[in-house]
Write an enzyme that holds these catalytic residues in place. Structure first.
Site: not given
Ligand code: NAD
Length: 288
Positions: A73, A94, A134, A136, A160
């Site tokens: 993607k 996509n 946060a 896709g 993260d």
């Protein structure tokens, strides 16, 4: 799928790896068959190493287009001719549309989320929303919501590897749209509570609530919700996550991720076919 494959049947692909588990081929072929369209939709195991060749093949074989999923993607844009505004802002594609050899990349995940809200008579234009995530799915939802006229988005995420992407999304929204976006640490629960209290809708756009995090939520208790809050989840397996269960018990209107899944597919279908999927038929098939 076309009722009967002939020499005229055209092809649409799905390029991802792994991909055999995907529900997209069954969904897209059901819609093509229902409308009597002479196309077939097939999944191809394509990863980053074979992606460039796959796109060359798509051009050479004159496929009508393709869906693209992980790990392609965020990479496939390199091999395309144009990008939609949302795909450009998300940094992800996509759906590819082949217009006589010109390949355009779109992202329909955010469109799918916004359509599923509309389908549930929920209008978030001009409103403030809070979204956790946060990755896709979250980025696509946040960008599309901002492009579609949401007034303010409070974004929360854990610190993260996705944190930098959240900062980037906030910057892009604030620079390119009329929406105001802010980012907060999900560990700051008092801020989360305050932002939810000030919001029309709260959305989970992470995998929390789905395996291996099934039965879990980062919302500590029902005091974070009120009956007139709308609570949505991108997760659709299970149909009711711990988050949605808690929200329902508080009296909130809730929506799981199944509608988003259907409408992102329908948006791609419409880009290729010039008409949406037969939505009511698809809802019956997908048991929505
Ligand atoms: P991703 O890997 O790109 O992003 C993962 C996100 O989850 C990040 O924001 C990460 O920080 C967060 N996260 C991970 N562990 C967490 C934890 N313990 N607590 C809080 N947050 C945590 O994944 P994605 O592609 O964005 O998918 C996220 C979810 O959305 C998945 O469950 C996926 O199935 C679902 N999804 C649904 C649709 C749909 O059409 N309904 C479409 C795409 C994705």
């Amino acid at each position: 799928m076309a009722q009967k494959i002939t020499g005229y049947t055209e092809l649409i692909g799905l390029l991802a790896y792994p991909i055999r588990h995907s529900s997209s081929p069954a969904m897209q072929n059901e819609a093509l068959s229902k409308l009597g369209l002479d196309y077939a939709y097939l999944a191809f195991e394509v990863d980053n190493d074979s992606l460039e060749d796959a796109i060359k093949g798509l051009r050479a074989l004159k496929l009508k287009g393709a869906n693209v999923s992980m790990p392609n993607k965020t990479v496939v844009h390199k091999y395309l001719d144009n990008l939609s505004p949302a795909a450009k802002l998300c940094g992800a594609v996509n759906t590819i549309v082949n217009d006589d050899g010109v390949l355009t990349g779109h992202i329909t995940d955010g469109i799918g989320y916004m359509e599923s809200l509309r389908d549930n008579q929920i209008n978030i234009k001009g409103k403030k929303i809070t979204v956790v995530g946060a990755g896709g799915a979250a980025t696509a939802i946040q960008i599309q919501a901002a492009l579609d006229g949401v007034k303010e988005i409070s974004i929360f995420n854990i610190k993260d590897k996705f944190w930098d992407n959240a900062e980037e999304t906030v910057r892009k929204i604030n620079q390119n749209t009329d929406c105001t976006a802010n980012l907060y640490d999900l560990a700051d629960l008092s801020k989360l509570k305050a932002e939810i209290e000030d919001s029309y809708l709260f959305a989970n756009a992470t995998g929390m609530g789905m395996k291996p995090l099934e039965g879990q939520t980062y919302i500590p208790d029902k005091s974070f919700f009120r009956p007139d809050l709308i609570v949505t989840d991108v997760v659709y397996y299970p149909r009711e996550t711990a988050l949605l269960k808690m929200a329902k018990e508080t009296g909130c209107k809730t929506m799981n991720g199944l509608g988003m899944m259907l409408f992102q597919g329908s948006a791609a279908f419409e880009l290729w076919m010039g008409q949406p999927m037969p939505i009511e038929h698809m809802k019956k098939v997908l048991e929505i």
